[in-house]
Design an enzyme around this catalytic site. Structure first.
Site, PDB file in Angstrom:
ATOM      1  N   HIS C  50       6.305  12.856   0.745  1.00  0.00           N
ATOM      2  CA  HIS C  50       6.919  12.169  -0.402  1.00  0.00           C
ATOM      3  C   HIS C  50       6.217  10.816  -0.556  1.00  0.00           C
ATOM      4  CE1 HIS C  50      10.263  14.652   1.201  1.00  0.00           C
ATOM      5  NE2 HIS C  50      10.626  14.769  -0.049  1.00  0.00           N
ATOM      6  N   ASP C  53       7.548   8.417   1.941  1.00  0.00           N
ATOM      7  CA  ASP C  53       7.257   8.642   3.360  1.00  0.00           C
ATOM      8  C   ASP C  53       6.094   7.753   3.783  1.00  0.00           C
ATOM      9  OD1 ASP C  53       9.084  10.724   3.306  1.00  0.00           O
ATOM     10  OD2 ASP C  53       7.543  12.273   3.053  1.00  0.00           O
ATOM     11  N   MET C  84       0.687  19.376   0.032  1.00  0.00           N
ATOM     12  CA  MET C  84       1.418  19.054  -1.196  1.00  0.00           C
ATOM     13  C   MET C  84       1.908  17.622  -1.127  1.00  0.00           C
ATOM     14  SD  MET C  84       5.022  18.735  -1.074  1.00  0.00           S
ATOM     15  CE  MET C  84       6.372  19.214   0.012  1.00  0.00           C
ATOM     16  N   GLU C 177      11.350  23.542  -6.288  1.00  0.00           N
ATOM     17  CA  GLU C 177      12.000  23.971  -5.044  1.00  0.00           C
ATOM     18  C   GLU C 177      13.494  24.107  -5.277  1.00  0.00           C
ATOM     19  OE1 GLU C 177      10.915  21.705  -1.592  1.00  0.00           O
ATOM     20  OE2 GLU C 177      12.849  22.063  -0.655  1.00  0.00           O
ATOM     21  N   LYS C 179      17.550  24.947  -4.564  1.00  0.00           N
ATOM     22  CA  LYS C 179      18.529  24.797  -3.483  1.00  0.00           C
ATOM     23  C   LYS C 179      19.917  24.933  -4.102  1.00  0.00           C
ATOM     24  CE  LYS C 179      19.695  21.833   0.455  1.00  0.00           C
ATOM     25  NZ  LYS C 179      19.694  20.482   1.036  1.00  0.00           N
ATOM     26  N   GLU C 213      12.298  27.801  -0.018  1.00  0.00           N
ATOM     27  CA  GLU C 213      12.517  27.346   1.359  1.00  0.00           C
ATOM     28  C   GLU C 213      13.474  28.290   2.059  1.00  0.00           C
ATOM     29  OE1 GLU C 213      13.091  23.173   2.145  1.00  0.00           O
ATOM     30  OE2 GLU C 213      14.575  23.597   3.697  1.00  0.00           O
ATOM     31  N   HIS C 216      17.082  27.139   2.166  1.00  0.00           N
ATOM     32  CA  HIS C 216      17.829  27.003   0.909  1.00  0.00           C
ATOM     33  C   HIS C 216      18.362  28.334   0.403  1.00  0.00           C
ATOM     34  CE1 HIS C 216      15.629  22.929   0.027  1.00  0.00           C
ATOM     35  NE2 HIS C 216      16.291  22.927   1.165  1.00  0.00           N
ATOM     36  N   ASP C 241       8.189  26.728   2.034  1.00  0.00           N
ATOM     37  CA  ASP C 241       8.784  25.869   3.069  1.00  0.00           C
ATOM     38  C   ASP C 241       9.411  26.752   4.138  1.00  0.00           C
ATOM     39  OD1 ASP C 241       8.021  23.561   1.814  1.00  0.00           O
ATOM     40  OD2 ASP C 241      10.039  22.889   1.311  1.00  0.00           O
ATOM     41  N   ASP C 251      22.689  22.086   5.543  1.00  0.00           N
ATOM     42  CA  ASP C 251      21.235  22.255   5.561  1.00  0.00           C
ATOM     43  C   ASP C 251      20.711  21.901   6.956  1.00  0.00           C
ATOM     44  OD1 ASP C 251      18.621  22.511   4.800  1.00  0.00           O
ATOM     45  OD2 ASP C 251      18.574  20.687   3.598  1.00  0.00           O
ATOM     46  N   ASP C 253      17.584  22.970   8.611  1.00  0.00           N
ATOM     47  CA  ASP C 253      16.145  22.705   8.795  1.00  0.00           C
ATOM     48  C   ASP C 253      15.707  22.845  10.258  1.00  0.00           C
ATOM     49  OD1 ASP C 253      15.798  22.267   6.113  1.00  0.00           O
ATOM     50  OD2 ASP C 253      15.841  20.087   6.241  1.00  0.00           O
ATOM     51  N   ASP C 283       9.043  22.746   6.829  1.00  0.00           N
ATOM     52  CA  ASP C 283       9.945  21.685   6.364  1.00  0.00           C
ATOM     53  C   ASP C 283      11.175  21.738   7.266  1.00  0.00           C
ATOM     54  OD1 ASP C 283      11.415  19.809   5.107  1.00  0.00           O
ATOM     55  OD2 ASP C 283      11.570  20.836   3.193  1.00  0.00           O
TER      56      ASP C 283
END
Lengths: 379, 379, 379, 379
Positions: C50, C53, C84, C177, C179, C213, C216, C241, C251, C253, C283
């Site tokens: 991002h 980030d 990406m 993406e 979700k 993902e 998701h 993802d 979520d 992850d 991810d």
């Protein structure tokens, strides 16, 4: 040669005809005696049954005697045991509002009577455990039943039946099988926890335990391993139903290991470590798009996967990397009491250590990846 | 004038700053003393708190004394009671592997010490109930904790703390708050049932009950009314957390009544019928996209909906159509024992009545539609 | 030597500090340049990011230039690519009601402007794909947004940004993406299907695809393999993802392969068969109870499990027993058109064959058990 | 006098015999002609049907003609319309592996032929819409079907049938009905989104829309209002199935409004605002513990609740407090384009406004509580 594991199958599992809410049966009924033979050939230790799996509803006394005697002969011939017996209190339309907790007292009394007859049958066949699955004990319209009344009636029924069994001199233990929903909107005693608590309120709590089922706890998204863990901790794992299920779905009863192999691995490991020696009962059935071949593929697969997982669990615990990661995770330290006669003031003073305790890691990623590696045969 | 209902709010609920896993806070912190004033104005009976809601982590003794005394003064000034107190055993990084069930014994000891301090605070503030929510007591990698060890440690901690509270002469009762998951992958004591069972294994079972939360049972898709019903049946409903939640989601803690109004109606009716007289505690918070106005809209809404539902429940039970439908549903008949000294043979003989018992209806559609009509204000 | 697979990790994944809704961070922030180095050492092909980030919110232009240049140098030094880039439209409090679909037009415009800046950054770093995750595009109180208006605004934003990217001469493709929920109660474009449909309504549908993902789709209990299958079928799998998640939960992850290894196996096999050659993007993040060691255990584990599954998939397809079971399942026959210029009357006449077609089996139990055997390393 | 709403019921809904996976039927079959009469008396606008609801599987041509003519006469006599027709491609055992996507080409061809016959029947009865529910199009063992092949076959079947319908000169539109699972483990086209996308790939996309069902989207925990919103936005809401369902459960098909009244309110309001004028179809059935009385209680309840909610929606929108809260929520502002010929630089510059945009509230608590107040009849 005795089987390495005490695997059992319900007559209704290999005999499942593939009917579902949207479609007609896809397989012909099986003769229970044929099921006994085939299961023996495949290496099963025993079978289990509902009263009406063996003796169809409406059979007369002479017919029942003939059926049961023939079945006993088949068990003897093939050397199979009876892991558990139970009673079907859900199929007959009269049970549409419940059995032990129907609002209609006549239905409740008939349900108790039917259970007594099934207990007699189970005792005759040498069943170790008598299971109660209260599939119809619940509501869609909760307003029509006070849950406290329902629990009173549920307890009354189990108490009456426990007295009956003891009075007859039967040695069978009882096991309650929880389920959260389906076929009712909400079923009473929805989880292992609710059932364990309920048992503590009975007149004969010692003779009653639980029969947890992978699919049932999983439907609610609960950890089956934790649920079985609490049952073992309480000394109440009297029987177990093994199958596969995805969370948040209709009751699927897939082949053991068809879903969530990591949880299945941990379950097999826990049962082994805890020394569980009851039947390993597959309460599952072949996919509906299978023919007769698929039924036996299914049955063989259940046992094969359990055996493979038991071997993997032994391999896992023997791996030096696992031993090291367990040490880094302080897994064994959880078995050590936290307090050893310390004064409250001493314990209060330890609060100040929290900041320094925060830094350490628990190596759960490492341990869990080792598990995955072993599970995938990569170690 | 005394409030009609004993509504309470946690300091952390109106004070929730709107932080979530993906975003920063959207609201400024509230001074607990301001929360006390505003809640009193809105008609709340009392408040509840974690130790660190009032006294920030790391405060010295003098600072703590100043904060607590100022807070006591505010409670007196505004006439608010303290429904419950609890301890935060989840926010500090040291609790990342659990508190009472951390694999690290030092963390477990510090957690017990911290709870003792919080019990002292709760007793000082006159809390009726001390709650334990074991949010960090669980696993993502189940392999790293034997669930039987974890339950041993959990029991040990509660036993030690109950002894402490009794030893100090505090009259507080304890209440365990179950939750299935989040922030851990799987939390020990995931449901009301598991907690009720666990309590029966304690050294002082009588002083410990449960604090069920709408959101927590609902996350697992369980009937909250049935869960509360089992707790009431066991005499163990010591406290209750009211909010709103959709099944199978992250912990939402929405305004009471924001989800599933029919279940909320049945809950309010059950609490009233059972004579529950503990605090009615809203453990919820305003949506994150709200500003300060929204917080008080949220708090007022919780109380307004509860009150409206209590009135609707009274209206429902007084309706002649409802009385008639209850009769057709045989709802009262469920309170009548099924068996009255009958012999086993008599009960077995009643099985034959099942075919004739199958025909009757239970009028659940009628009763449930009457409920909907009343709920929608259409009757 | 080029890595066998194009594995990438988000800066926010290895850099995840372990904060959650109930607790403070447990790990210190990582310098992105350090992450680049470590990921290169572990065998990763590249990274993703991002805007924030890398460049903290509020950095001035000179600071941004310095940061980006240093990061570019690190990528060059370690030979990592950028899989990406994306923009954070969820962390800042202003996005609390949405970004492209906030009810506040000023927020929507700022979100579009922020995305433009991030597209510039992504283009500079050579990102192949620019991802849009609309985590705040949704509602808790559905009454406050007409979903048709929200979709209009969502489409407008993507159209404006696609024009911008093309106008700047950037070659990047976009990937949406989906979700279903969290952090909003209900998110717009909740599944792969909704996003695929939405793309067909855009002004430049060809340059926009999806970034599904695991976590998701799994949160909603949908088959990830079927979802990815539909995206591949549509030629729209632009990015993916990878992680682990249990159905019906917050979520999570988790590390790739930490949940549902059978689905993961089928996913890897499908990607291989379809010739997917985009980045394989993890991810996910280390469990919160890990320290820095655990982060790299986590990252290595993701790649190791993918590689192991890819090998297992190749082994599976080469097994003679699998080839035979595929034949019995008629798997290849599904690729053959059903109709070949037949007249309606001819097709209507074939209805009579249904009774005779009902008898065959599909050998799914056999095939699925072979999959389990291969997965467990038992074949 | 014309009914205020175009309510329809499937023959299979009021005629549902109460069979489920665990129990036998509890109600006798209904003569379709009797259903027509009773539904007309209760105020229904019309009916809908599967081919085999009216003409039992295996009927000869003369028998079919007699049955259909008698049914047409009943429709005329009672003034009922036919909202939709469909074909049963799930009940016959031959469809156990799918219909249009069975691995067996013979089954696929027979399924297409059966659908053609049913289209003829629907056209004869004047059905506005022909629905396809692909309940068997899916997998338990995903390995046995490449999802891309399955989608190819699904598309082929719809294309062939659309050509057929147009070729016959029928004016009917088609509507696809998505469902995530049950009776298959995972069904292709699991949500409204997947179906909307699939439609864009058809040879005749204009004549095909969707038939969303409350229960089906809700099983996966998706917002039904958002799903219907996306269908309306795309101009694809050709039909709708109304009922009640809890998230994450077996397919319940409860009475409309029996679950989630707030979502039901928002749905009714959205349909009204969007000017949806297709049939309002109740695809539900009475609880299994009901007798014949309960069936008609159920049917009356569905319509009564819809009507009550439509009145509440009108009351809600007319309330001055609601108008004011909508203004504070900027709800109307979402309909305004975000960008109006602005340069990229202008938009990038607006990013700096985010900090000042963060402070405002969106008054969703106020608006949602007003909704609850209106729903409960308290305003």
């Amino acid at each position: 040669m005795a089987p390495a594991h005490r695997f059992t199958f319900g007559l209704w599992t290999v005999g499942n005809p593939g009917r579902d809410p949207f479609g007609e049966p896809t397989r012909a009924p099986l003769d229970p005696v044929d099921s006994v033979r085939r299961l023996a050939e495949l290496g099963s230790w025993g079978i289990s049954l509902h009263d009406n799996d063996l003796v169809p509803w409406g059979s007369g006394a002479a017919e029942e005697e003939r059926i049961v005697a023939r079945f006993e002969a088949a068990l003897r011939e093939h050397g199979l045991g009876v892991g558990m017996a139970t009673t079907n209190l859900f199929g007959h339309p009269a049970f549409k509002d419940g059995a032990f907790t129907s609002n209609d007292r006549g239905v409740r009394r008939a349900a108790i009577g039917k259970a007594m007859r099934a207990i007699d049958l189970g005792a005759r066949l040498g069943a170790e455990v008598f299971v109660f699955w209260g599939g119809r004990e619940g509501t869609e319209a909760g307003i029509a039943k006070d849950p406290r009344d329902a629990l009173d009636r549920y307890r009354e029924a189990i108490d009456v039946l426990a007295d009956y069994s003891v009075g007859q001199g039967y040695g069978m233990r009882f096991a309650l099988e929880p389920k959260p929903n389906e076929p009712r909107g909400d079923i009473f005693l929805p989880t292992v926890g609710h059932a364990l608590h309920f048992i503590t309120t009975l007149a004969r709590p010692d003779m009653v335990g639980v029969n947890p089922e992978v699919a049932h706890e999983t439907m609610a998204g609960l950890s089956f391993v934790h649920g079985v863990g609490q049952a073992l901790w309480a000394g109440k794992l009297f029987h177990i139903d093994l199958n596969g299920q995805r969370i948040g779905r209709y009751d699927q009863d897939f082949r053991f290991g068809a879903e969530d192999l990591k949880e299945a691995f941990q379950l097999v490991r826990l049962l082994t470590r805890a020394g569980y020696d009851g039947p390993l009962h597959f309460d599952a059935h072949a996919y509906r798009n299978e023919d007769a071949d698929g039924v036996w593929d299914f049955a063989a697969g259940c046992m094969r996967t359990y055996t493979t997982l038991a071997e993997a669990a032994a391999r896992f615990d023997a791996l030096p990397e696992v031993v090291a990661a367990m040490e880094l995770s302080s897994t064994a330290e959880l078995a050590r009491p936290s307090v050893d006669g310390d004064s409250p003031d001493a314990l209060k003073a330890e609060v100040d250590a929290l900041d320094s305790l925060a830094g350490r890691g628990y190596y759960n990623e490492r341990l869990d990846q080792l598990l995955v590696d072993v599970l995938l045969g990569a170690r």
